[in-house]
Design an enzyme around this catalytic site. Sequence first.
Site, PDB file in Angstrom:
ATOM      1  N   SER A 127       0.839  -1.199   0.000  1.00 31.14           N
ATOM      2  CA  SER A 127       0.000   0.000   0.000  1.00 31.14           C
ATOM      3  C   SER A 127       0.878   1.255   0.000  1.00 31.14           C
ATOM      4  O   SER A 127       1.638   1.486  -0.933  1.00 31.14           O
ATOM      5  CB  SER A 127      -0.944  -0.056   1.207  1.00 31.14           C
ATOM      6  OG  SER A 127      -2.025   0.814   1.056  1.00 31.14           O
ATOM      7  N   ASP A 175      -9.773  -6.210  -4.241  1.00 29.74           N
ATOM      8  CA  ASP A 175      -9.262  -5.213  -3.300  1.00 29.74           C
ATOM      9  C   ASP A 175     -10.192  -4.002  -3.311  1.00 29.74           C
ATOM     10  O   ASP A 175     -10.428  -3.392  -4.356  1.00 29.74           O
ATOM     11  CB  ASP A 175      -7.842  -4.799  -3.715  1.00 29.74           C
ATOM     12  CG  ASP A 175      -7.136  -3.973  -2.648  1.00 29.74           C
ATOM     13  OD1 ASP A 175      -7.780  -3.161  -1.970  1.00 29.74           O
ATOM     14  OD2 ASP A 175      -5.908  -4.141  -2.502  1.00 29.74           O
ATOM     15  N   HIS A 193      -7.243  -6.198   1.414  1.00 32.07           N
ATOM     16  CA  HIS A 193      -6.159  -5.306   0.989  1.00 32.07           C
ATOM     17  C   HIS A 193      -4.804  -5.814   1.451  1.00 32.07           C
ATOM     18  O   HIS A 193      -3.791  -5.162   1.230  1.00 32.07           O
ATOM     19  CB  HIS A 193      -6.427  -3.902   1.558  1.00 32.07           C
ATOM     20  CG  HIS A 193      -5.484  -2.850   1.074  1.00 32.07           C
ATOM     21  ND1 HIS A 193      -5.253  -2.594  -0.257  1.00 32.07           N
ATOM     22  CD2 HIS A 193      -4.703  -1.975   1.770  1.00 32.07           C
ATOM     23  CE1 HIS A 193      -4.373  -1.614  -0.375  1.00 32.07           C
ATOM     24  NE2 HIS A 193      -4.014  -1.226   0.844  1.00 32.07           N
TER      25      HIS A 193
END
Length: 296
Positions: A102, A235, A263
């Site tokens: 991320s 996601d 995620h």
Amino acid sequence: MGDQVVRRAVRLGHDWVSYLEAGPRDGPPVLLLHGLLSDATTWELALPALASHGLRVIALDLPGHGDSAKPRGTYLLDDFAIALDRVLPLLGMESATVVGHSFGGAITVHFGYHYPHRVQRQVLVSAGGLGREVNVGLRLLTVDGAEAVVGAVLDRRIIRRLLGSQRLHRAAGLTEDRLVNLRRIFRSLADPPARSAFFASARGVIEPSGQRGSFHEMEYLVEHLPTMLVWSSQDSVIPVAHARDTHLRLPQSRLVVFPGGGHEPHRRNAQPFADAVASFVYADDPDVPGGADIVS
């Protein structure tokens, strides 16, 4: 050390950087970078799985996060890249395969572009910076006044009671993995210095309309740096379309898409994730099979 995970810290200037480590010290080095509202423990399932492949694996608490120091100041991608350039030699790593999840994925790309001698390969896990779209919740946290509102509404006793209520967990259908994430988020937002670091970090890469930019536009993604993309097919934070588009732009890259939502594919699919990363790290070793693009 084997597959055992140990907590260590290293002094960086006047501050401490905390990290988790596993695997043999002479193994191929792998550096793991977590995302926003997170810390090194997001890799707790993947760490021993990666170490079992003979890799030396270090998962950092990025500055401002987890058990690392939370100094006042900016938390821009440049700041994190400078810190990584300084901390790697302190860990006995002149360079490493860098795995970023991320926000950590955005740091990975930025770091590899500005410090190419430090990054052997990059693994981008549900990574930021590859497109504009991002979950609306993160966008809302970057509006003016959001930090003050979050600080005002957080009551540690109430939140702890909710997080510890088995009845509420059953009623809400919360899985243990989801509870782990909620507790990690609470730790990041309940502590004022950590909360300030989070908001500073988030506003550096996200605005109310979405992610601030794309590394494609900035031409930060280069074909000569071996790249693997890992995502979940559903996601809900950063769409898998970002991975597929990047894979098309980097035809030599590898793409791993795990079925289902979430995620954090490195948690939900820890062992196959570790297997794929190890195959990628060892791809140039003639004794270890490489492999083409992997799509699960």
